[in-house]
Structure formats: structure tokens, C-alpha cells
Scaffold this active site. Structure first.
Site, short mmCIF file in Angstrom:
data_model
loop_
_atom_site.label_atom_id
_atom_site.label_comp_id
_atom_site.label_asym_id
_atom_site.label_seq_id
_atom_site.Cartn_x
_atom_site.Cartn_y
_atom_site.Cartn_z
N SER A 97 29.42 46.11 44.30
CA SER A 97 30.55 46.50 45.13
C SER A 97 30.35 45.96 46.56
O SER A 97 30.16 44.75 46.74
CB SER A 97 30.72 48.02 45.10
OG SER A 97 31.91 48.42 45.72
N ARG A 112 37.47 61.05 49.83
CA ARG A 112 36.62 60.86 48.66
C ARG A 112 37.42 60.99 47.37
O ARG A 112 37.18 60.25 46.40
CB ARG A 112 35.46 61.86 48.66
CG ARG A 112 34.48 61.68 47.52
CD ARG A 112 33.85 60.31 47.54
NE ARG A 112 32.76 60.20 46.59
CZ ARG A 112 32.07 59.09 46.36
NH1 ARG A 112 32.39 57.98 47.00
NH2 ARG A 112 31.08 59.06 45.50
N ASP A 172 37.45 47.46 35.55
CA ASP A 172 37.36 47.65 37.00
C ASP A 172 38.65 47.15 37.64
O ASP A 172 38.91 45.95 37.69
CB ASP A 172 36.16 46.87 37.54
CG ASP A 172 35.94 47.05 39.04
OD1 ASP A 172 36.77 47.72 39.69
OD2 ASP A 172 34.93 46.52 39.55
N HIS A 174 35.25 50.72 37.98
CA HIS A 174 34.38 50.15 39.01
C HIS A 174 32.97 50.73 38.94
O HIS A 174 31.98 50.03 39.19
CB HIS A 174 35.00 50.40 40.38
CG HIS A 174 34.29 49.73 41.50
ND1 HIS A 174 34.09 48.37 41.57
CD2 HIS A 174 33.71 50.25 42.63
CE1 HIS A 174 33.43 48.06 42.67
NE2 HIS A 174 33.18 49.18 43.33
N ASP A 175 32.86 51.99 38.61
CA ASP A 175 31.55 52.65 38.56
C ASP A 175 30.66 52.14 37.43
O ASP A 175 29.50 52.55 37.33
CB ASP A 175 31.72 54.16 38.41
CG ASP A 175 31.83 54.87 39.76
OD1 ASP A 175 31.68 54.20 40.80
OD2 ASP A 175 32.08 56.09 39.77
#
Length: 382
Positions: A157, A227, A322, A355-356
Site C-alpha cells: 500500500s 477509520r 483490491d 486491499h487488506d
């Protein structure tokens, strides 16, 4: 926490703070006269200092990438799945360096650090930092550690952006650049998500224009919302559907506005936990560094021209689901590298976690990463 540490763990680790007195000139035109970087290291540096690997963290990351700080820790460092004996970044072969970047909130000099000129926290007076600024500070860290050239600079990232920037700013100081789940620049949509997060923070009535330290307050609600928005972008629709679906916390609708769906409860929990450990001004800085990252900017948007100085070999990895930094963005990098006649290996990993996924050790991801780092180790005789 288990009764004993896993055999493939780096074990108990302790961070250390390194102070730098030489002023660091920043892209914004300001400078830091002195600063601290908090660092953890794993493994041993070999005699010719050729086996060092730098780990660059993402937005909410920090120096604690692997191992445990105490036997009471419930979880290891944020990338423990990839760093340790026998893991892709094998600490039996590599000397691994992980740091908290400037502007961070885990010990390195940042907005919550005392400004030596005022004796109070910098707050909004802390200068805006860029990826290139971080890389410059990391180069000084390498000098301090006696490392002339990294065997590899690795990041996912925002960390991948640093790995790419290293290859442009210090081309003779790394052999390999490993860029995972990253992008050569943010899209308009990504900048928009960051702006929503910043507005959530700055509109919190306890933000006090960034001087909330003086009020002994935290803009907790703004951080929570920031968040929550960010976390949605880190997950794929499929993974959220599989994990939560439309499952309710209780058996029937309550016809109100409290958290009724499990996904609502999960996001609130993630936001609450994050707001207890992260600094709001740091969040603003990190998202702006993301926005500004664009190595091709000074080359008329031509990334292949920006890549001209690079001497290293690249590994670029992306993940199929992602949508924050999609495979198309990695392919954009790879195509530019090929056009610039650079050595590059690329793989798109089929993984459902969005994405994680770069934090999750799926078999194909682990196999590719391990094989590549094994070659890096053999090149430097590790």
C-alpha cells in the site's frame, strides 16, 4: 497469547529510538532541525552489511512489524505473517529494519511530539511530509546502521509507494524493490475518500484546529468516522458479504438508528479501537502524503521517464479484489517499467479480501513472495 512463542516468530523484540541532529529539508520548503525515528530490527546484519531489508509501513502502520513486545501481547506485529524464520522475509537470512515514519504517532517525531521551540506538541504546526521526505529520512537511517545498500526495500500500500520512491531517489542503494498492493498515484476517487476522512476529523468539535492536545481532548468521533470510511475501502464486497451478509445483531428489526446489522457493529468497533491508539493530526498527514505521491508529475505524467534512474529489479504484486489500489494500477506501473527497460516480475493474486489481502498469507501470495526473496537472499550470499 499462547503459553510459548511460535517457533517461526522473531520472538520478543524491543523498539529503539534513534536521534538525528542534522536538519532534514522537506519538500514543503520547511525543515526539521532534529528528529527521532523509532525502529525495530530482526535477524542479524552480516559482515558486509549486504543482507538488510527495509520494511515500509502503510497509513496506519508503525515500527512493530513482527514478534511480540511482551508475553502478554495478544497479537504479534502487523506483518508477522511475512517476517520471521522460514517466512517470506526470512530472519535467519536477512537483517530486517522496520520503522515508524516521520509524522507518525508511535514514537517517531510527529504532531504529538513536543516542538523544541515552544515546549508544546507540534499539532498543526508539524510540516506536511511526503513519501520522498520519508525516503530521505530512511536513507539517513541506513547510514546510521552502516547499510550502504539494501538487499530489498519492501512495502504494501503506502509502503509500496516508498519502495518505488527509493528506486528513484537512491537508485544505487537497493538491489530490489518489492511493491505490493500499491499504485503510482491516487485516482480522483481515492483522493475523495481521503478528503471525506479529513473532513470527518477536522469537523469534530474537539479537533480545535489541530490543537486538541492543549485542551487535553481527542477528536475521537472524527477519527472513528475516518477509520470507518477507510476500512470499507480496504475490504472487498465479497469478503464483507461472506463475513457479515445482512446478518442482524438480534433476531428482528428494532426500527431505530442504533447498530442493528453486524457490519454496522463491526465498523463501529474498528473505529472505536482505532481512535484510542492513533493521532488525528497524523491521519491528516498520512492521507495528504498519499494524495501527493506521483513520481510522474515532474515528467509530464510519463512514469516511464520518471523510472529512468532506477537500477534495481522490481517485484510488483496486486490482488484481484483490491478496489482501493486495483490490479490496473499495478499493471500501469509494470508497463512503465517495461517501457523504461527495467527488470520486473509481476503477479496478480486471486484473493477475496480486497486491499487488506497483502496482510493475509494466502498460499499463492506466500509462495511467490518466498521464492522471490529466496533469490534475493542467494544473490547477497545470505
Amino acid at each position: 497469547m499462547p503459553d510459548s512463542l511460535p517457533s517461526d516468530s522473531v520472538g520478543l523484540v524491543s523498539p529503539k529510538t534513534i536521534h538525528f541532529d542534522k536538519p532534514l529539508e522537506l519538500a514543503c520548503g520547511q525543515s526539521l532541525e532534529s528528529y527521532d525515528l523509532v525502529v525495530e530490527t530482526y535477524g542479524k546484519l552480516n559482515a558486509d552489511a549486504s543482507n538488510a531489508v527495509l520494511i515500509c509501513h502503510a497509513l496506519s502502520g508503525h515500527h512493530h512489524a513482527a514478534g511480540y513486545h511482551s508475553l502478554d501481547d495478544r497479537k504479534p506485529g502487523w506483518w508477522d505473517s511475512c517476517i520471521g524464520p522460514g517466512k517470506p522475509i526470512d530472519t535467519n537470512r536477512f537483517f530486517v529494519v522496520s520503522l515508524n515514519n516521520l509524522g507518525g504517532c508511535h514514537g517517531s517525531t510527529g504532531p504529538n511530539s513536543n516542538n523544541p521551540e515552544t515546549g508544546k506538541p507540534y499539532g498543526p504546526d508539524f510540516p506536511v511530509v511526503t513519501v520522498a521526505d520519508w525516503v530521505a529520512s530512511q536513507a539517513r537511517l541506513a547510514d546510521h546502521l552502516g547499510i550502504q545498500q539494501w538487499a530489498a526495500v519492501v512495502g504494501g500500500s503506502l509502503g509500496g509507494m516508498q519502495a518505488l520512491q527509493w528506486s528513484l531517489d537512491y537508485p544505487d542503494r537497493l538491489r530490489h524493490s518489492v511493491v505490493i498492493a500499491s499504485t503510482p498515484r491516487l485516482t480522483a476517487q481515492n483522493i475523495a475518500f481521503n478528503e471525506v476522512a479529513r473532513q470527518a476529523i477536522t469537523s469534530d468539535r474537539e479537533f480545535f484546529e489541530g490543537r486538541y492536545y492543549d485542551e487535553n481532548l481527542v477528536p475521537k468521533r472524527g477519527l472513528m468516522l475516518a477509520r470507518m470510511v477507510g476500512h470499507i475501502t480496504y475490504l472487498s464486497d465479497a469478503s464483507m458479504g461472506e463475513k457479515f451478509g445482512r446478518e442482524l445483531r438480534e433476531e428482528a428489526y428494532k426500527f431505530g438508528f442504533d447498530a442493528e446489522f453486524q457490519v454496522e457493529s463491526y465498523l463501529r468497533y474498528q473505529g472505536e479501537r482505532f481512535s484510542e491508539t492513533f493521532d488525528a493530526n497524523t491521519y491528516l498527514l498520512m492521507t495528504r502524503a498519499l494524495d501527493y505521491f506521483d513520481p510522474a508529475y515532474d515528467f509530464g505524467g510519463d512514469l516511464s521517464k520518471a523510472l529512468a534512474p532506477a537500477q534495481c529489479e522490481y517485484l510488483v504484486l496486486s490482488f484481484s479484489t483490491d478496489w482501493r489500489f486495483s490490479p490496473a494500477r499495478s499493471e500501469e506501473m509494470v508497463n512503465a517499467m517495461i517501457s523504461a527497460r527495467k527488470r520486473v516480475s509481476y503477479a496478480e493474486i486471486d484473493a477475496p479480501w480486497g486491499h487488506d489481502a497483502f496482510l493475509i498469507p494466502t498460499p499463492r501470495y506466500t509462495d511467490i513472495f518466498t521464492a522471490y526473496m529466496d533469490r534475493v537472499a542467494r544473490e547477497v550470499g545470505a
